[in-house]
Design a protein around this motif. Sequence first.
Motif, PDB file in Angstrom:
ATOM      1  N   MET A 151     -25.261  15.095  -3.810  1.00 51.04           N
ATOM      2  CA  MET A 151     -25.727  15.976  -4.848  1.00 51.04           C
ATOM      3  C   MET A 151     -25.251  15.506  -6.223  1.00 51.04           C
ATOM      4  SD  MET A 151     -25.377  19.755  -3.091  1.00 51.04           S
ATOM      5  CE  MET A 151     -25.587  20.600  -4.621  1.00 51.04           C
ATOM      6  N   ARG A 152     -24.001  15.068  -6.276  1.00 50.62           N
ATOM      7  CA  ARG A 152     -23.481  14.596  -7.563  1.00 50.62           C
ATOM      8  C   ARG A 152     -24.223  13.353  -8.046  1.00 50.62           C
ATOM      9  NH1 ARG A 152     -17.961  16.004  -5.249  1.00 50.62           N
ATOM     10  NH2 ARG A 152     -17.597  18.064  -6.135  1.00 50.62           N
ATOM     11  N   GLU A 153     -24.497  12.450  -7.113  1.00 49.92           N
ATOM     12  CA  GLU A 153     -25.237  11.239  -7.472  1.00 49.92           C
ATOM     13  C   GLU A 153     -26.640  11.611  -7.962  1.00 49.92           C
ATOM     14  OE1 GLU A 153     -27.183   7.429  -5.254  1.00 49.92           O
ATOM     15  OE2 GLU A 153     -25.225   8.095  -4.532  1.00 49.92           O
ATOM     16  N   ASN A 154     -27.293  12.523  -7.262  1.00 49.84           N
ATOM     17  CA  ASN A 154     -28.614  12.971  -7.679  1.00 49.84           C
ATOM     18  C   ASN A 154     -28.557  13.605  -9.067  1.00 49.84           C
ATOM     19  OD1 ASN A 154     -29.730  12.103  -5.300  1.00 49.84           O
ATOM     20  ND2 ASN A 154     -30.052  14.125  -4.442  1.00 49.84           N
ATOM     21  N   ALA A 155     -27.535  14.412  -9.291  1.00 52.74           N
ATOM     22  CA  ALA A 155     -27.394  15.077 -10.593  1.00 52.74           C
ATOM     23  C   ALA A 155     -27.196  14.054 -11.709  1.00 52.74           C
ATOM     24  CB  ALA A 155     -26.234  16.065 -10.558  1.00 52.74           C
ATOM     25  N   LYS A 156     -26.366  13.046 -11.450  1.00 49.47           N
ATOM     26  CA  LYS A 156     -26.154  11.994 -12.457  1.00 49.47           C
ATOM     27  C   LYS A 156     -27.457  11.258 -12.762  1.00 49.47           C
ATOM     28  CE  LYS A 156     -21.317  11.016 -11.442  1.00 49.47           C
ATOM     29  NZ  LYS A 156     -20.378  10.028 -10.887  1.00 49.47           N
ATOM     30  N   ASP A 157     -28.204  10.926 -11.710  1.00 45.66           N
ATOM     31  CA  ASP A 157     -29.477  10.226 -11.897  1.00 45.66           C
ATOM     32  C   ASP A 157     -30.453  11.069 -12.704  1.00 45.66           C
ATOM     33  OD1 ASP A 157     -28.471   8.130 -10.405  1.00 45.66           O
ATOM     34  OD2 ASP A 157     -29.630   8.604  -8.595  1.00 45.66           O
ATOM     35  N   MET A 158     -30.541  12.352 -12.360  1.00 43.96           N
ATOM     36  CA  MET A 158     -31.462  13.230 -13.077  1.00 43.96           C
ATOM     37  C   MET A 158     -31.010  13.446 -14.515  1.00 43.96           C
ATOM     38  SD  MET A 158     -34.141  13.933 -11.397  1.00 43.96           S
ATOM     39  CE  MET A 158     -34.834  15.290 -12.306  1.00 43.96           C
ATOM     40  N   ASP A 159     -29.706  13.568 -14.726  1.00 40.64           N
ATOM     41  CA  ASP A 159     -29.192  13.728 -16.094  1.00 40.64           C
ATOM     42  C   ASP A 159     -29.541  12.505 -16.938  1.00 40.64           C
ATOM     43  OD1 ASP A 159     -28.159  16.221 -15.565  1.00 40.64           O
ATOM     44  OD2 ASP A 159     -26.084  15.533 -15.346  1.00 40.64           O
ATOM     45  N   ALA A 160     -29.356  11.322 -16.368  1.00 42.15           N
ATOM     46  CA  ALA A 160     -29.664  10.094 -17.104  1.00 42.15           C
ATOM     47  C   ALA A 160     -31.147  10.025 -17.439  1.00 42.15           C
ATOM     48  CB  ALA A 160     -29.249   8.874 -16.292  1.00 42.15           C
ATOM     49  N   SER A 199     -45.275  13.638 -15.389  1.00 38.43           N
ATOM     50  CA  SER A 199     -45.418  12.949 -14.111  1.00 38.43           C
ATOM     51  C   SER A 199     -44.143  12.187 -13.753  1.00 38.43           C
ATOM     52  CB  SER A 199     -46.607  11.997 -14.161  1.00 38.43           C
ATOM     53  OG  SER A 199     -46.713  11.283 -12.956  1.00 38.43           O
ATOM     54  N   GLN A 200     -43.536  11.530 -14.739  1.00 42.08           N
ATOM     55  CA  GLN A 200     -42.280  10.805 -14.504  1.00 42.08           C
ATOM     56  C   GLN A 200     -41.183  11.772 -14.054  1.00 42.08           C
ATOM     57  OE1 GLN A 200     -41.924   9.003 -18.450  1.00 42.08           O
ATOM     58  NE2 GLN A 200     -41.883   7.005 -17.454  1.00 42.08           N
ATOM     59  N   ILE A 201     -41.090  12.905 -14.698  1.00 44.31           N
ATOM     60  CA  ILE A 201     -40.068  13.898 -14.348  1.00 44.31           C
ATOM     61  C   ILE A 201     -40.312  14.425 -12.940  1.00 44.31           C
ATOM     62  CG2 ILE A 201     -39.170  16.198 -14.908  1.00 44.31           C
ATOM     63  CD1 ILE A 201     -39.809  15.462 -17.891  1.00 44.31           C
ATOM     64  N   THR A 202     -41.558  14.734 -12.622  1.00 47.47           N
ATOM     65  CA  THR A 202     -41.897  15.249 -11.292  1.00 47.47           C
ATOM     66  C   THR A 202     -41.610  14.215 -10.207  1.00 47.47           C
ATOM     67  OG1 THR A 202     -43.593  16.679 -12.250  1.00 47.47           O
ATOM     68  CG2 THR A 202     -43.768  16.214  -9.898  1.00 47.47           C
ATOM     69  N   ALA A 203     -41.940  12.966 -10.463  1.00 52.28           N
ATOM     70  CA  ALA A 203     -41.683  11.896  -9.483  1.00 52.28           C
ATOM     71  C   ALA A 203     -40.189  11.725  -9.249  1.00 52.28           C
ATOM     72  CB  ALA A 203     -42.307  10.584  -9.956  1.00 52.28           C
ATOM     73  N   ALA A 204     -39.411  11.779 -10.321  1.00 46.58           N
ATOM     74  CA  ALA A 204     -37.957  11.645 -10.180  1.00 46.58           C
ATOM     75  C   ALA A 204     -37.393  12.818  -9.381  1.00 46.58           C
ATOM     76  CB  ALA A 204     -37.296  11.576 -11.549  1.00 46.58           C
ATOM     77  N   HIS A 205     -37.890  14.008  -9.647  1.00 48.56           N
ATOM     78  CA  HIS A 205     -37.432  15.184  -8.917  1.00 48.56           C
ATOM     79  C   HIS A 205     -37.776  15.060  -7.432  1.00 48.56           C
ATOM     80  CE1 HIS A 205     -37.530  19.561  -7.804  1.00 48.56           C
ATOM     81  NE2 HIS A 205     -36.332  19.416  -8.316  1.00 48.56           N
ATOM     82  N   SER A 206     -38.968  14.591  -7.147  1.00 45.39           N
ATOM     83  CA  SER A 206     -39.390  14.386  -5.759  1.00 45.39           C
ATOM     84  C   SER A 206     -38.499  13.348  -5.059  1.00 45.39           C
ATOM     85  CB  SER A 206     -40.842  13.931  -5.717  1.00 45.39           C
ATOM     86  OG  SER A 206     -41.252  13.709  -4.400  1.00 45.39           O
ATOM     87  N   ASP A 207     -38.190  12.257  -5.748  1.00 54.34           N
ATOM     88  CA  ASP A 207     -37.303  11.236  -5.187  1.00 54.34           C
ATOM     89  C   ASP A 207     -35.928  11.817  -4.864  1.00 54.34           C
ATOM     90  OD1 ASP A 207     -39.314   9.356  -5.459  1.00 54.34           O
ATOM     91  OD2 ASP A 207     -38.471   8.444  -7.270  1.00 54.34           O
ATOM     92  N   GLN A 208     -35.417  12.642  -5.766  1.00 57.83           N
ATOM     93  CA  GLN A 208     -34.107  13.258  -5.553  1.00 57.83           C
ATOM     94  C   GLN A 208     -34.130  14.200  -4.359  1.00 57.83           C
ATOM     95  OE1 GLN A 208     -31.443  12.170  -7.102  1.00 57.83           O
ATOM     96  NE2 GLN A 208     -32.751  10.805  -8.271  1.00 57.83           N
ATOM     97  N   LEU A 209     -35.193  14.955  -4.209  1.00 52.10           N
ATOM     98  CA  LEU A 209     -35.315  15.845  -3.053  1.00 52.10           C
ATOM     99  C   LEU A 209     -35.354  15.059  -1.751  1.00 52.10           C
ATOM    100  CD1 LEU A 209     -37.795  18.591  -4.271  1.00 52.10           C
ATOM    101  CD2 LEU A 209     -35.421  18.906  -3.571  1.00 52.10           C
ATOM    102  N   GLU A 210     -36.063  13.950  -1.751  1.00 53.96           N
ATOM    103  CA  GLU A 210     -36.142  13.119  -0.550  1.00 53.96           C
ATOM    104  C   GLU A 210     -34.760  12.607  -0.142  1.00 53.96           C
ATOM    105  OE1 GLU A 210     -38.697  12.594   1.571  1.00 53.96           O
ATOM    106  OE2 GLU A 210     -39.799  14.032   0.341  1.00 53.96           O
TER     107      GLU A 210
END
Length: 87
Positions: free
Chosen positions: A1-10, A36-47
Motif C-alpha cells: 500500500m505504501r509503495e502504491n501510495a508513493k507511486d500515485m503521489d508521484a 485517462s492517465q490518472i485512471t490507468a494509473a489507478h487501475s494499475d495500482q488496484l491490480e
Amino acid sequence: MRENAKDMDALTDTLAKERAEGTKTMNAVEHMKLHSQITAAHSDQLEKFIPPFEAFYSSLSDEQKKTTDTIFQTGRYGSQRARGNNR
C-alpha cells in the motif's frame, strides 16, 4: 500500500504540475488524455493491491468478512445503515 501510495503521489504531483502549467491552454482532448492517465494509473495500482488484499481477506473471520463486505458495498459501517442513517 505504501509503495502504491508513493507511486500515485508521484504521478499526481507530476500531472498536477503539468495541468497547472497547461490548464489555460489544454483543450478538451488533452483534458481527456490527462484523466485517462490518472485512471490507468489507478487501475494499475488496484491490480497490484488485489492479491495481498485477497490474502488478508482470506485470513478474516466470517464476521470480519461480513463487516468488510458491508463497508465496501455501502461505504459505511453496517450499524449506521441499520439505524437508517443514510448520509
